[in-house]
Design an enzyme around this catalytic site. Structure first.
Site, PDB file in Angstrom:
ATOM      1  N   CYS A 191       0.838  -1.207   0.000  1.00  0.00           N
ATOM      2  CA  CYS A 191       0.000   0.000   0.000  1.00  0.00           C
ATOM      3  C   CYS A 191       0.873   1.258   0.000  1.00  0.00           C
ATOM      4  O   CYS A 191       1.943   1.281   0.599  1.00  0.00           O
ATOM      5  CB  CYS A 191      -0.945   0.069   1.182  1.00  0.00           C
ATOM      6  SG  CYS A 191      -2.157  -1.229   1.251  1.00  0.00           S
ATOM      7  N   TRP A 239      -2.798  -2.841  -1.616  1.00  0.00           N
ATOM      8  CA  TRP A 239      -2.383  -4.252  -1.637  1.00  0.00           C
ATOM      9  C   TRP A 239      -3.418  -4.966  -0.783  1.00  0.00           C
ATOM     10  O   TRP A 239      -3.477  -4.769   0.431  1.00  0.00           O
ATOM     11  CB  TRP A 239      -0.981  -4.370  -1.035  1.00  0.00           C
ATOM     12  CG  TRP A 239      -0.291  -5.680  -1.227  1.00  0.00           C
ATOM     13  CD1 TRP A 239       0.382  -6.089  -2.339  1.00  0.00           C
ATOM     14  CD2 TRP A 239      -0.171  -6.734  -0.266  1.00  0.00           C
ATOM     15  NE1 TRP A 239       0.915  -7.337  -2.128  1.00  0.00           N
ATOM     16  CE2 TRP A 239       0.591  -7.756  -0.864  1.00  0.00           C
ATOM     17  CE3 TRP A 239      -0.623  -6.922   1.030  1.00  0.00           C
ATOM     18  CZ2 TRP A 239       0.897  -8.947  -0.213  1.00  0.00           C
ATOM     19  CZ3 TRP A 239      -0.311  -8.106   1.689  1.00  0.00           C
ATOM     20  CH2 TRP A 239       0.440  -9.098   1.060  1.00  0.00           C
ATOM     21  N   GLU A 281      21.320 -15.875   1.432  1.00  0.00           N
ATOM     22  CA  GLU A 281      20.864 -14.675   0.744  1.00  0.00           C
ATOM     23  C   GLU A 281      20.811 -14.914  -0.773  1.00  0.00           C
ATOM     24  O   GLU A 281      19.883 -14.461  -1.448  1.00  0.00           O
ATOM     25  CB  GLU A 281      21.777 -13.488   1.085  1.00  0.00           C
ATOM     26  CG  GLU A 281      21.474 -12.201   0.375  1.00  0.00           C
ATOM     27  CD  GLU A 281      20.029 -11.702   0.513  1.00  0.00           C
ATOM     28  OE1 GLU A 281      19.276 -12.239   1.333  1.00  0.00           O
ATOM     29  OE2 GLU A 281      19.665 -10.790  -0.240  1.00  0.00           O
ATOM     30  N   LYS A 296      17.415 -14.416  -2.986  1.00  0.00           N
ATOM     31  CA  LYS A 296      17.387 -13.484  -4.117  1.00  0.00           C
ATOM     32  C   LYS A 296      16.825 -14.193  -5.346  1.00  0.00           C
ATOM     33  O   LYS A 296      15.982 -13.665  -6.039  1.00  0.00           O
ATOM     34  CB  LYS A 296      18.829 -13.015  -4.381  1.00  0.00           C
ATOM     35  CG  LYS A 296      19.061 -11.630  -4.767  1.00  0.00           C
ATOM     36  CD  LYS A 296      18.614 -10.514  -3.873  1.00  0.00           C
ATOM     37  CE  LYS A 296      17.902 -10.816  -2.634  1.00  0.00           C
ATOM     38  NZ  LYS A 296      17.361  -9.863  -1.792  1.00  0.00           N
ATOM     39  N   GLU A 299      12.926 -15.181  -4.973  1.00  0.00           N
ATOM     40  CA  GLU A 299      11.924 -14.105  -4.891  1.00  0.00           C
ATOM     41  C   GLU A 299      11.704 -13.392  -6.220  1.00  0.00           C
ATOM     42  O   GLU A 299      10.602 -12.924  -6.484  1.00  0.00           O
ATOM     43  CB  GLU A 299      12.252 -13.111  -3.774  1.00  0.00           C
ATOM     44  CG  GLU A 299      13.444 -12.230  -4.027  1.00  0.00           C
ATOM     45  CD  GLU A 299      13.672 -11.216  -2.901  1.00  0.00           C
ATOM     46  OE1 GLU A 299      12.705 -10.745  -2.313  1.00  0.00           O
ATOM     47  OE2 GLU A 299      14.854 -10.907  -2.635  1.00  0.00           O
ATOM     48  N   HIS A 357      22.719 -35.542   4.649  1.00  0.00           N
ATOM     49  CA  HIS A 357      21.805 -35.967   5.715  1.00  0.00           C
ATOM     50  C   HIS A 357      20.365 -35.883   5.246  1.00  0.00           C
ATOM     51  O   HIS A 357      19.455 -35.867   6.079  1.00  0.00           O
ATOM     52  CB  HIS A 357      22.039 -35.121   6.969  1.00  0.00           C
ATOM     53  CG  HIS A 357      23.413 -35.320   7.537  1.00  0.00           C
ATOM     54  ND1 HIS A 357      23.755 -36.436   8.267  1.00  0.00           N
ATOM     55  CD2 HIS A 357      24.541 -34.586   7.423  1.00  0.00           C
ATOM     56  CE1 HIS A 357      25.040 -36.363   8.606  1.00  0.00           C
ATOM     57  NE2 HIS A 357      25.539 -35.241   8.096  1.00  0.00           N
TER      58      HIS A 357
HETATM   59  C1  AGP Z   1      14.432  -9.251   0.356  1.00  0.00           C
HETATM   60  O1  AGP Z   1      14.866  -8.996  -0.903  1.00  0.00           O
HETATM   61  C2  AGP Z   1      13.227  -8.565   0.815  1.00  0.00           C
HETATM   62  N1  AGP Z   1      13.109  -7.240   0.420  1.00  0.00           N
HETATM   63  C3  AGP Z   1      12.875  -8.825   2.291  1.00  0.00           C
HETATM   64  O2  AGP Z   1      13.288 -10.086   2.664  1.00  0.00           O
HETATM   65  C4  AGP Z   1      13.381  -7.786   3.295  1.00  0.00           C
HETATM   66  O3  AGP Z   1      14.757  -7.895   3.471  1.00  0.00           O
HETATM   67  C5  AGP Z   1      12.642  -7.984   4.620  1.00  0.00           C
HETATM   68  O4  AGP Z   1      11.265  -7.821   4.394  1.00  0.00           O
HETATM   69  C6  AGP Z   1      13.110  -7.047   5.699  1.00  0.00           C
HETATM   70  O5  AGP Z   1      12.922  -5.719   5.335  1.00  0.00           O
HETATM   71  P1  AGP Z   1      13.633  -4.548   6.126  1.00  0.00           P
HETATM   72  O6  AGP Z   1      15.097  -4.708   5.930  1.00  0.00           O
HETATM   73  O7  AGP Z   1      13.091  -3.301   5.507  1.00  0.00           O
HETATM   74  O8  AGP Z   1      13.239  -4.692   7.561  1.00  0.00           O
END
Ligand code: AGP
Length: 608
Positions: free
Chosen positions: A2, A74, A481, A485, A488, A504
């Protein structure tokens, strides 16, 4: 998740609202709308789908006026549709409202209003607020608003236009960000900073249950009881261009390419020209650093992965135990944290609901709280006792890239500072490491200059169904990470696995055509990773190895080798993340995915 924008001033508000909504689109949305005071009444235009749909509607049925509010929704209550899109009005159309957040007691209020004759058109919790305000309104917007705010439970950021006072925008919030600014003959409100940057960089963050009243002449603030208060402005030093895409096809690529610069900016904030740490920039002195028995780190998503790597840095370099938890787990879990212990949250936005809740819980427990944060003035930066800023600049793509990099840089520097203050490393050793660290951006730049190699790989591999990122030690934290990446933005199933843990169970998933990316930047562990690469290679996996400088050993066990320039193994993750982000980017582009706004995701998760 949103977006809100509101404008009052001398200009036609519609292009300004549309521009603001476009700059907030990165947060994720499924419908959009505006409400404008046209001189005699409040006129609404709303459309399901993208902002382009709303633009088309505005071209078919134009509106214009000098004050208005806009929203990207949203969906949470009720499907994405024209009717459920914001703004909403009360039955008599005395006001129009836009809302971010979730009203938890909306059913209770709705049934009270229905008994009093209100008829609802949408399924949203927002319309309940509109009707409630209309019900309470007796000619004084401020009074109606203070009464309504006292009744609402949950999270909200609200911007409201009253037909009786149409040149004024009333705003309030709780647990949902809202920022206001005054420019030349105009005032503007938004749920996020980028929408304000073209008008002013001196902004004010509205705090829980405070009310901001915006007029073209200026902004007045009130507390929850309607008593006028003073508020200080915060200067945002992001420039307008940094929040724009420029010549790049996607924000994500622009933000990856900005990483060497973000590295230098963050490094320079904490490190002096003579390669010594600015030790007073860290929230501990020597005595405290020596007393620490452990640090707790809590965060979400990418920021959680930064915490996992931070744990490796701090434990390895400063010989100090670090416990890392996911904020949504920590906030309701049993906790053994004691009063006085250091507690760190990490958040790019500073507005993630679970991370804010974790921070508040730690404060209740009496911990010494600190935050790693990218946004000045955000909730987390205001509420933590100490803030270590990252200097990534605005990050617009949903996928975190440069913010992750700057988080791990600050964590690395924290590890060095703790190591020095705890007497684990000498100042000389720290300075040598910092000098080497200052060369990492140049190594990153070389990867960026040769990114076509990664693009070519992606063009051959985008049909892959499963990708496993494996590594040991720091490489395992980095693998987490890298896997996030990829999944997502490309929707390709990917997992991060500690390389030694594969056999395992997970190795059962390896089949012909699986892609295994072996992160092997830690020389001491390379022989072990080589065995793991071999285990998956003989089971049909296509193996890509990422190494720290040349490593002959990789050749026999992998099909492809990429390398970063040889550097100290503790520094290698800071550089190795770049090819992993580029790999995710190019695979997503090859698959035709919406790179900057992946499905189902929002940039900032401001609801639980
Ligand atoms: C990852 O690419 C996302 N944007 C997400 O995991 C993000 O890192 C998470 O929502 C935390 O956000 P923040 O760092 O703004 O708290």
């Amino acid at each position: 998740m949103c977006g809100i924008v509101g404008y009052t001033g001398d200009k036609n508000c519609v292009p300004i609202l549309m521009n603001g909504l476009t700059s907030l689109a990165y947060r994720g949305y499924d419908s959009a709308g505006v409400a404008v005071w046209e001189g005699s009444e409040l006129t609404l235009r709303k459309a399901k789908g993208k902002i382009d749909q709303l633009q088309e509607l505005l071209e078919e049925s134009p509106v214009g006026g000098k004050s208005g509010i806009g929203h990207t929704r949203w969906a949470t209550h009720g499907e994405p549709s024209d009717i459920n899109a914001h703004p909403h009005t009360d039955t008599r159309k005395t006001l129009a409202i836009v809302h971010n957040g979730i009203i938890e007691n909306y059913l209770h209020i709705k049934s009270m209003l229905e008994k009093n004759g209100c008829v609802f058109l949408s399924q949203t919790d927002t319309e309940v607020v509109a009707q409630l305000l209309g019900y309470l309104y007796r000619g004084n917007p401020l009074s109606a608003l203070t009464q309504a705010v006292a009744m609402l439970e949950g999270s909200f950021a609200l911007a409201i236009l009253f037909a009786d006072d149409p040149a004024t925008i009333y705003c309030t919030c709780k647990d949902s960000p809202m920022v206001v600014g005054h420019g030349d003959g105009e005032s503007i409100v938004a749920s996020d900073i980028p929408a304000l940057l073209e008008y002013t960089r001196d902004v004010c963050f509205v705090q829980d249950r405070q009310i901001a009243v915006l007029r073209r002449e200026g902004i007045q603030y009130y507390d929850e009881f309607g008593v006028e208060i003073e508020k200080k402005t915060t200067h945002i030093d992001w420039d307008v261009e940094s929040a724009k895409k420029g010549n790049y096809e996607h924000f994500m690529m622009k933000e990856i390419c900005e990483e060497p610069d973000a590295f230098k900016k963050t490094f320079d904030q904490y490190v002096s020209k003579d390669f010594t740490l600015k030790s007073d920039h860290f929230p501990w002195d020597e005595a405290k650093a020596k007393r620490f028995e452990r640090i707790s780190i809590v965060s979400c998503g990418t920021a959680y992965h930064a915490g996992m790597l931070g744990k490796k840095f701090i434990e390895h370099m400063a010989n100090l135990r670090v416990d890392v938890d996911i904020a949504s787990e920590f906030r309701y879990g049993d906790t053994l944290i004691k009063s006085g212990e250091p507690f760190m949250v990490i958040s790019q936005s500073g507005e993630t609901a679970d991370t804010i809740a974790a921070l508040r819980r730690a404060k209740e427990l009496g911990c010494e709280t600190m935050a790693l944060c990218n946004v000045t003035g955000s909730t987390i930066s205001r509420e933590a006792e100490h803030v270590l800023y990252t200097y990534a600049g605005p990050e617009i793509a949903v996928a975190a890239t440069k913010s992750y990099l700057t988080q791990i840089i600050v964590l690395y520097l924290c590890a060095l500072d703790l190591a020095q203050k705890r007497g684990v490393m000498t100042q000389r050793q720290v300075s040598d490491r910092l000098e080497e660290m200052s060369r990492v951006p140049a190594s990153m730049q070389k990867i960026l200059d040769n990114k076509e190699q990664i693009q070519f790989f992606a063009s051959r591999s985008f049909a892959v169904k499963h990708v496993f990122f494996i590594g040991r030690g720091m490489d395992y934290a980095l693998a987490m990470e890298a896997a996030l990446k990829l999944k997502e933005i490309s929707y390709i199933h990917s997992e991060a696995y500690a390389a030694g843990e594969l056999k395992h169970g997970t190795i059962a998933l390896i089949e012909d055509g699986s892609l295994v990316v072996a992160l092997a930047t830690q020389p001491e562990l390379q022989a072990k990773v080589a065995s793991n690469m071999e285990e998956v290679r003989v089971r049909g996996a296509h193996v890509l190895a990422l190494t720290n400088g040349p490593w002959e050993g990789a050749k026999g066990h992998s099909h492809e080798q990429w390398e970063i320039e040889k550097m100290d193994e503790t520094l290698a993750p800071l550089c190795a993340i770049v090819p992993m982000q580029l790999l995710a980017y190019y695979l997503a582009v090859q698959k035709g995915c919406s790179v900057d706004q992946p499905r189902n995701l929002a940039k900032s998760v401001t609801v639980e």
